[in-house]
Design a protein around this motif. Structure first.
Motif, PDB file in Angstrom:
ATOM      1  N   TYR A 199     -14.233 -20.464  73.287  1.00 44.34           N
ATOM      2  CA  TYR A 199     -15.621 -20.351  73.749  1.00 44.34           C
ATOM      3  C   TYR A 199     -16.591 -19.950  72.640  1.00 44.34           C
ATOM      4  O   TYR A 199     -17.756 -19.643  72.916  1.00 44.34           O
ATOM      5  CB  TYR A 199     -15.698 -19.358  74.918  1.00 44.34           C
ATOM      6  CG  TYR A 199     -14.843 -19.764  76.096  1.00 44.34           C
ATOM      7  CD1 TYR A 199     -15.160 -20.887  76.857  1.00 44.34           C
ATOM      8  CD2 TYR A 199     -13.712 -19.034  76.437  1.00 44.34           C
ATOM      9  CE1 TYR A 199     -14.373 -21.266  77.938  1.00 44.34           C
ATOM     10  CE2 TYR A 199     -12.912 -19.406  77.514  1.00 44.34           C
ATOM     11  CZ  TYR A 199     -13.246 -20.530  78.260  1.00 44.34           C
ATOM     12  OH  TYR A 199     -12.456 -20.900  79.321  1.00 44.34           O
ATOM     13  N   LEU A 201     -16.916 -17.280  70.884  1.00 39.05           N
ATOM     14  CA  LEU A 201     -17.536 -15.996  71.223  1.00 39.05           C
ATOM     15  C   LEU A 201     -17.988 -15.212  69.986  1.00 39.05           C
ATOM     16  O   LEU A 201     -18.826 -14.319  70.090  1.00 39.05           O
ATOM     17  CB  LEU A 201     -16.560 -15.143  72.041  1.00 39.05           C
ATOM     18  CG  LEU A 201     -16.041 -15.744  73.350  1.00 39.05           C
ATOM     19  CD1 LEU A 201     -15.098 -14.769  74.049  1.00 39.05           C
ATOM     20  CD2 LEU A 201     -17.197 -16.126  74.276  1.00 39.05           C
ATOM     21  N   ASP A 313     -19.124 -11.968  71.683  1.00 35.69           N
ATOM     22  CA  ASP A 313     -19.568 -11.934  73.077  1.00 35.69           C
ATOM     23  C   ASP A 313     -18.375 -11.471  73.905  1.00 35.69           C
ATOM     24  O   ASP A 313     -17.253 -11.961  73.730  1.00 35.69           O
ATOM     25  CB  ASP A 313     -20.005 -13.325  73.540  1.00 35.69           C
ATOM     26  CG  ASP A 313     -21.254 -13.816  72.817  1.00 35.69           C
ATOM     27  OD1 ASP A 313     -21.887 -13.010  72.113  1.00 35.69           O
ATOM     28  OD2 ASP A 313     -21.573 -15.011  72.946  1.00 35.69           O
ATOM     29  N   ALA A 315     -18.074 -11.478  77.310  1.00 33.87           N
ATOM     30  CA  ALA A 315     -17.877 -12.183  78.580  1.00 33.87           C
ATOM     31  C   ALA A 315     -17.718 -13.674  78.306  1.00 33.87           C
ATOM     32  O   ALA A 315     -18.370 -14.221  77.410  1.00 33.87           O
ATOM     33  CB  ALA A 315     -19.059 -11.944  79.521  1.00 33.87           C
ATOM     34  N   ALA A 320     -13.426 -11.413  80.881  1.00 30.44           N
ATOM     35  CA  ALA A 320     -14.064 -10.486  79.953  1.00 30.44           C
ATOM     36  C   ALA A 320     -13.045  -9.921  78.976  1.00 30.44           C
ATOM     37  O   ALA A 320     -11.859  -9.790  79.295  1.00 30.44           O
ATOM     38  CB  ALA A 320     -14.721  -9.339  80.731  1.00 30.44           C
ATOM     39  N   ASP A 362     -17.263 -17.237  86.886  1.00 27.70           N
ATOM     40  CA  ASP A 362     -18.405 -17.520  86.025  1.00 27.70           C
ATOM     41  C   ASP A 362     -18.421 -16.522  84.872  1.00 27.70           C
ATOM     42  O   ASP A 362     -17.473 -15.768  84.678  1.00 27.70           O
ATOM     43  CB  ASP A 362     -19.713 -17.493  86.829  1.00 27.70           C
ATOM     44  CG  ASP A 362     -19.931 -16.160  87.554  1.00 27.70           C
ATOM     45  OD1 ASP A 362     -19.033 -15.297  87.506  1.00 27.70           O
ATOM     46  OD2 ASP A 362     -21.001 -15.987  88.163  1.00 27.70           O
ATOM     47  N   THR A 363     -19.493 -16.516  84.108  1.00 23.34           N
ATOM     48  CA  THR A 363     -19.598 -15.608  82.963  1.00 23.34           C
ATOM     49  C   THR A 363     -20.319 -14.330  83.376  1.00 23.34           C
ATOM     50  O   THR A 363     -21.463 -14.379  83.842  1.00 23.34           O
ATOM     51  CB  THR A 363     -20.356 -16.291  81.804  1.00 23.34           C
ATOM     52  OG1 THR A 363     -19.633 -17.464  81.415  1.00 23.34           O
ATOM     53  CG2 THR A 363     -20.458 -15.362  80.604  1.00 23.34           C
ATOM     54  N   SER A 365     -22.300 -12.051  82.362  1.00 24.04           N
ATOM     55  CA  SER A 365     -23.237 -11.688  81.294  1.00 24.04           C
ATOM     56  C   SER A 365     -23.742 -10.267  81.451  1.00 24.04           C
ATOM     57  O   SER A 365     -24.079  -9.595  80.461  1.00 24.04           O
ATOM     58  CB  SER A 365     -24.407 -12.669  81.254  1.00 24.04           C
ATOM     59  OG  SER A 365     -25.039 -12.738  82.509  1.00 24.04           O
ATOM     60  N   GLU A 366     -23.756  -9.763  82.694  1.00 28.90           N
ATOM     61  CA  GLU A 366     -24.205  -8.386  82.916  1.00 28.90           C
ATOM     62  C   GLU A 366     -23.233  -7.376  82.290  1.00 28.90           C
ATOM     63  O   GLU A 366     -23.629  -6.274  81.902  1.00 28.90           O
ATOM     64  CB  GLU A 366     -24.411  -8.096  84.404  1.00 28.90           C
ATOM     65  CG  GLU A 366     -23.241  -8.442  85.295  1.00 28.90           C
ATOM     66  CD  GLU A 366     -23.259  -9.871  85.825  1.00 28.90           C
ATOM     67  OE1 GLU A 366     -23.110 -10.036  87.053  1.00 28.90           O
ATOM     68  OE2 GLU A 366     -23.397 -10.823  85.033  1.00 28.90           O
ATOM     69  N   TYR A 367     -21.959  -7.771  82.186  1.00 29.90           N
ATOM     70  CA  TYR A 367     -20.984  -6.905  81.506  1.00 29.90           C
ATOM     71  C   TYR A 367     -21.307  -6.825  80.020  1.00 29.90           C
ATOM     72  O   TYR A 367     -21.346  -5.737  79.429  1.00 29.90           O
ATOM     73  CB  TYR A 367     -19.565  -7.430  81.717  1.00 29.90           C
ATOM     74  CG  TYR A 367     -18.545  -6.836  80.762  1.00 29.90           C
ATOM     75  CD1 TYR A 367     -18.277  -5.471  80.763  1.00 29.90           C
ATOM     76  CD2 TYR A 367     -17.864  -7.638  79.841  1.00 29.90           C
ATOM     77  CE1 TYR A 367     -17.352  -4.916  79.876  1.00 29.90           C
ATOM     78  CE2 TYR A 367     -16.941  -7.097  78.964  1.00 29.90           C
ATOM     79  CZ  TYR A 367     -16.697  -5.735  78.973  1.00 29.90           C
ATOM     80  OH  TYR A 367     -15.778  -5.186  78.094  1.00 29.90           O
ATOM     81  N   ASP A 368     -21.552  -7.984  79.399  1.00 33.90           N
ATOM     82  CA  ASP A 368     -21.871  -7.992  77.976  1.00 33.90           C
ATOM     83  C   ASP A 368     -23.127  -7.165  77.697  1.00 33.90           C
ATOM     84  O   ASP A 368     -23.179  -6.412  76.714  1.00 33.90           O
ATOM     85  CB  ASP A 368     -22.065  -9.431  77.485  1.00 33.90           C
ATOM     86  CG  ASP A 368     -22.135  -9.520  75.977  1.00 33.90           C
ATOM     87  OD1 ASP A 368     -21.107  -9.320  75.319  1.00 33.90           O
ATOM     88  OD2 ASP A 368     -23.240  -9.758  75.446  1.00 33.90           O
ATOM     89  N   SER A 369     -24.104  -7.260  78.564  1.00 34.36           N
ATOM     90  CA  SER A 369     -25.337  -6.461  78.397  1.00 34.36           C
ATOM     91  C   SER A 369     -25.045  -4.974  78.506  1.00 34.36           C
ATOM     92  O   SER A 369     -25.575  -4.163  77.730  1.00 34.36           O
ATOM     93  CB  SER A 369     -26.369  -6.864  79.454  1.00 34.36           C
ATOM     94  OG  SER A 369     -26.752  -8.205  79.299  1.00 34.36           O
TER      95      SER A 369
END
Length: 549
Positions: A199, A201, A313, A315, A320, A362-363, A365-369
């Motif tokens: 991906y 990342l 990244d 996520a 994750a 899905d991804t 993204s809130e985890y990465d943030s």
């Protein structure tokens, strides 16, 4: 992927790795929703068998996860009472005063722990909440969905012959599918490596950097034991040959952890990290402490050192990266367990919210943030320039400038240096042997210092010898034809377990892989100059069996 038919099991969340990040994620998921189906898969023979960490524990992650951990009997009993930092010369030492160190370097309020035992306790807490934990289940493959997302893993494949064929007792393993898959494999995990590549990342981030941490557990003379004392050193024997340093932690029962870290971006391929560790124990300060004692365990493990600017990244479609799979160690503090646990909490909260909203695969993204903008990102951002400064300018200049940078970050929340880049990978940092002189190391004395194979016996490592080697070569001819003449065969030295050796002379020279010795540190996968060695998981339960480490 293989065409072998496998049984399939469905879960809400599949977690690879029963380390602090994976177990924290499992516990938090069940705290949020007791009806979630959560499974943790661990390649070690038991939870904790493959956990090797310093460790002085900052309890920030645990405080958030299980605030009453003390009442619940967590094996966290030795608060830090004294914090020492020394610069070593060959025969002497200079103490760096504590007041000169930035406040974040203060260890008071932290605890000296055996992280393997902490993970065993965390596993008990998880199981009480209904988490399924399966040790001895190595995850050998990823399973992808129709849209290219990660939908699960293959775990528990046993009984392959050395040539990869199916033996008489072959078991194909199972596919475990989840709405989300968390990879908490630790440093340079084989599945995490695949996901980062698939991906992309790491795009837009600096290369990950690493160190090799080696550690012995000693039982010492009670007269010399000072429970709660933490000592860190820099300087001799490495000086400017490589970055790194030592730790000495006095835990319970007259036991002491003696550890040594060598940054893997060293240039000289003749450097022998394991022998630098053994030489370190002959420094008068250390030798006097260990005199009359006995070493009772040994282990080694790579450490992520890239920090804030090297985190990929975290996520990806369907899952994750947790903890050291993404690289969350605060290098000057030599601490990552607190961030690993926080990452597990963040991932659990993101996945729970997504599942509750009807999402899956899905991804997140809130985890990465949450990782980058929350306490993990803040912790790593404050120290982001220490490692690249050390790599570029050496020990003493980096101490002065890096210390100043940490102070400005601590006092004003900013760095006058911005964010310094790491540059090349640790593999690419290795220079040709012709540019460097060989290093003559003293022979181990069998009292304070030991040869590698003797020490590996104290890691209680075992691999079923009939299985395929879990260490493979992209090009089998490369070690003898290129690596040996150009780099003097550094695999024979950078491995802390004596896995690799060049056997024979002249045209009869061959590269031998003694995979049975492997302690799963992943150094070969990281440091090999041409990236020719690939580390994958052996069958479940194989590898070291660390006690109290």
């Amino acid at each position: 992927m293989t065409d072998t038919a496998r049984e399939t099991m469905e879960y809400d969340v599949v977690i690879v790795g029963a380390g602090p990040s994976g177990l924290s994620a499992a516990i938090r998921l069940k705290q949020l929703d007791a009806d979630l189906d959560v499974v943790v898969l661990e390649k070690g023979s038991e939870v904790g068998a493959h956990i090797l960490s310093g460790a002085v524990l900052d309890t920030a992650g645990l405080d958030k996860l299980i605030p009453d951990w003390k009442a619940k009997g967590a094996p966290i009993n030795v608060p830090v009472k004294q914090d020492n930092f020394y610069m070593l010369g060959e025969a002497g030492k200079i103490r760096v005063p504590n007041f000169a160190m930035p406040p974040l370097m203060n260890n008071h309020g932290n605890y000296i722990v055996a992280m393997g035992n902490v993970c065993r306790w965390l596993a008990e807490q998880a199981e009480e909440l209904g988490v399924e934990i399966f040790p001895g289940m190595a995850c050998s493959e990823l399973v992808y969905g129709e849209n290219g997302e990660v939908k699960g893993v293959v775990a528990g494949e046993f009984g392959k012959e050395a040539d990869g064929s199916h033996g008489p007792n072959y078991e194909p393993g199972m596919e475990l599918h989840g709405k989300y898959v968390f990879l908490g494999e630790g440093v340079r995990g084989s599945l995490s490596k695949q996901v980062i590549a698939k991906y992309d990342l790491a795009a837009g981030h600096e290369p990950q950097k690493y160190g090799l941490g080696m550690k012995e557990l000693w039982e010492i003379d009670p007269e010399k034991h000072r429970e709660g004392t933490v000592t860190h050193t820099m300087g001799w024997p490495l000086n400017n040959a490589a970055g790194g340093g030592s730790f000495i932690y006095h835990l319970e029962n007259n036991q002491v952890y003696v550890g040594f870290v060598v940054h893997l971006n060293y240039k000289n391929p003749h450097l022998f990290p394991y022998m630098e560790f053994q030489r370190f124990k002959h420094h008068p300060m250390v030798a006097e402490l260990l005199k009359g004692g006995k070493r009772i365990a040994y282990g080694a493990r790579a450490i992520t050192e890239g920090g804030y600017q090297s985190m990929p990244d975290t996520a990806f479609p369907g899952g994750a990266l947790l903890g050291c799979s993404a690289g969350m160690v605060n290098v000057p503090r030599i601490k990552g367990n607190h961030n690993a646990m926080l990452s597990g909490i963040h991932a659990a909260e993101a996945a729970h919210a997504a599942i509750k909203a009807g999402r899956a695969s899905d991804t997140l993204s809130e985890y990465d943030s949450a990782v980058r903008e929350g306490p993990i990102g803040k912790d790593l951002k404050m120290v982001r320039n220490v490692k690249p400064l050390w790599s570029k300018y050496g020990l003493l200049p980096s101490l002065a400038v890096g210390g100043f940078d940490m102070w400005t970050n601590n006092l004003f929340g900013l760095s006058l240096l911005g964010t310094i880049k790491h540059g090349k990978t640790d593999a690419a940092a290795t220079e040709k042997a012709s540019k460097h002189a060989p290093i003559d190391y003293p022979k181990p004395d069998g009292v304070l210092s030991f040869d590698r194979l003797t020490n590996v016996a104290y890691s209680f490592t075992n691999h079923e010898e009939s299985q395929p080697a879990h260490l493979t070569l992209k090009d089998p001819s490369e070690p003898v034809e290129t690596n040996l003449p150009e780099y003097a065969g550094p695999a024979a030295r950078y491995c802390p377990a004596g896995v690799y050796e060049f056997v024979g002379q002249g045209d009869e020279t061959r590269f031998q892989i003694n995979f049975q010795n492997c302690v799963h540190c992943k150094t070969c996968d990281i440091k090999d100059p041409n990236q020719n060695i690939v580390w994958t998981v052996p069958q479940g339960g194989d590898g070291p069996n660390y006690p109290n480490m």
